[in-house]
Design an enzyme around this catalytic site. Sequence first.
Site, PDB file in Angstrom:
ATOM      1  N   ARG A  46       0.848  -1.235   0.097  1.00 55.02           N
ATOM      2  CA  ARG A  46       0.011  -0.030   0.151  1.00 55.02           C
ATOM      3  C   ARG A  46       1.063   1.438   0.028  1.00 55.02           C
ATOM      4  O   ARG A  46       0.690   2.147  -0.687  1.00 55.02           O
ATOM      5  CB  ARG A  46      -0.961  -0.121   1.060  1.00 55.02           C
ATOM      6  N   TYR A  98     -15.307  17.907 -15.223  1.00 53.99           N
ATOM      7  CA  TYR A  98     -15.776  16.807 -15.642  1.00 53.99           C
ATOM      8  C   TYR A  98     -16.860  16.139 -14.519  1.00 53.99           C
ATOM      9  O   TYR A  98     -16.738  16.501 -13.445  1.00 53.99           O
ATOM     10  CB  TYR A  98     -14.655  15.848 -15.332  1.00 53.99           C
ATOM     11  N   ASP A 172      -6.530  19.478 -14.406  1.00 55.60           N
ATOM     12  CA  ASP A 172      -7.092  17.903 -14.991  1.00 55.60           C
ATOM     13  C   ASP A 172      -6.798  17.824 -16.288  1.00 55.60           C
ATOM     14  O   ASP A 172      -7.153  18.430 -17.239  1.00 55.60           O
ATOM     15  CB  ASP A 172      -8.742  17.701 -14.834  1.00 55.60           C
ATOM     16  N   LYS A 197      -7.696   6.992 -19.781  1.00 62.42           N
ATOM     17  CA  LYS A 197      -7.850   7.551 -21.177  1.00 62.42           C
ATOM     18  C   LYS A 197      -6.509   7.407 -22.144  1.00 62.42           C
ATOM     19  O   LYS A 197      -6.122   6.177 -22.138  1.00 62.42           O
ATOM     20  CB  LYS A 197      -8.620   8.830 -21.024  1.00 62.42           C
TER      21      LYS A 197
HETATM   22  C1  LIG Z   1     -12.442  10.161 -16.872  1.00 60.89           C
HETATM   23  C2  LIG Z   1     -12.209  11.241 -16.245  1.00 60.89           C
HETATM   24  C3  LIG Z   1     -11.971  11.444 -14.924  1.00 60.89           C
HETATM   25  C4  LIG Z   1     -12.124  10.572 -14.054  1.00 60.89           C
HETATM   26  O1  LIG Z   1     -11.215   9.270 -14.222  1.00 60.89           O
HETATM   27  P1  LIG Z   1     -11.665   7.541 -13.866  1.00 60.89           P
HETATM   28  O2  LIG Z   1     -10.258   7.090 -14.237  1.00 60.89           O
HETATM   29  O3  LIG Z   1     -12.777   7.667 -14.568  1.00 60.89           O
HETATM   30  O4  LIG Z   1     -11.872   7.627 -12.326  1.00 60.89           O
HETATM   31  C5  LIG Z   1     -11.402  12.902 -14.377  1.00 60.89           C
HETATM   32  N1  LIG Z   1     -11.367  13.817 -15.453  1.00 60.89           N
HETATM   33  C6  LIG Z   1     -11.833  13.777 -16.660  1.00 60.89           C
HETATM   34  C7  LIG Z   1     -11.518  15.067 -17.608  1.00 60.89           C
HETATM   35  C8  LIG Z   1     -11.853  12.331 -17.321  1.00 60.89           C
HETATM   36  O5  LIG Z   1     -12.336  12.391 -18.522  1.00 60.89           O
END
Ligand SMILES: *Cc1c(COP(=O)(O)O)cnc(C)c1O
Length: 380
Positions: A46, A98, A172, A197
Amino acid sequence: MKKETKMIHGGQHLEPPYNALMTPIYMSSSYGQEELGNYGQYAYSRTENPTRTALEKSLASIENGRDAIAFSSGIAAVDAALRLLKSGDHIIATKDIYGGSYRLFTQLLEQLGLQFSFVDLQDLAGLKDHFQANTRMVWVESPTNPLVKIVDISEIVKITKSIDPSILVGVDNTFASPYLQQPLDLGADISMHSATKFLSGHSDVILGALVVKDVELGKKLHFIQNAAGAIPSPMDCFLVLRGIKTLHLRMQRHCENAAQIAEFLRAHPKVEKVYYPGFKDHYNHQIAKKQMTSFGSMISFVTKSSDLESTKILIKKLKIFCLGVSLGGVESLVGHPVTMTHASVPKEEREALGIVDGLIRLSVGVEAVEDLIADLNGAL
Ligand SMILES: *Cc1c(COP(=O)(O)O)cnc(C)c1O
């Protein structure tokens, strides 16, 4: 090293005892101690795990940061960043954030005493007015979903730091990926990723990360990672590390395909409007040009017969573009914000933002662009 080289070698080493080129998946929860009081480098997974360390070093390298901290999802990474704050603190967040971050902020973190203002960060002149004595963080997203708005990260940093240098700016960076945009170089304190992504790129893992340039901030985030425990598995770290090695190649093709598809859509007689920051007349084209190396692979468009029924038919007719949430994978996806990501936003509010029934979002993959265009053309 240039970023393409860093994506393959950044922070990596040949792994003893066999000089493995690729970091092994260390599926061990615990590690034998040499003697009482001497934990060695790894004690418990962890806290730290060698596969996770390799990924974190790679992420720090490709974002020009000094430390990175990996989490079990993108949203867990956002949560960890917000845990740097305490009850009573105020956060300025971008208005078209988001949806999952909005839910976390308004349905969980507000209950714990954090205060949020959701503001239009495109309006730089008005930004100063939103700061309060207790503002501790500005949370930025660029490009945004689904209208691919771009906000000027270095200007937001400048305004924030002129008010108080200790106010953190988090970005982000999921929609751009480190190949297209490096928020730390633009002055931000934290670059956050949903590695689910583009970083992983193969639609086979959920993982998140924070990258920082300040070592002390990194230590605080490692403490939160260990204390709150939202860690990714060694297998998932391996998959993202593997994905990063081809990020530059995939991004180049993603961007080339998207540019051609955007042009095709704009010229199509049945298409009303196309949102793509690579167009010279896109409302933020100049900022995109300044802070990104290319324009990404997210495109949204509206057809002339923009009602729900014809939109439904169009999406059903697509054969290669698969209807689904998420983005940034090798395969092309189509999404419908009104019934998917923005279903919980009231209709009037949605339409005021430009998110109408006929809005269709594409995550353009790396297939042959001729096939993608033929697919869209057939459906239109
Ligand atoms: C998908 C996404 C998230 C969240 O990420 P997860 O891996 O699904 O928890 C946060 N910000 C943006 C812009 C996203 O596209």
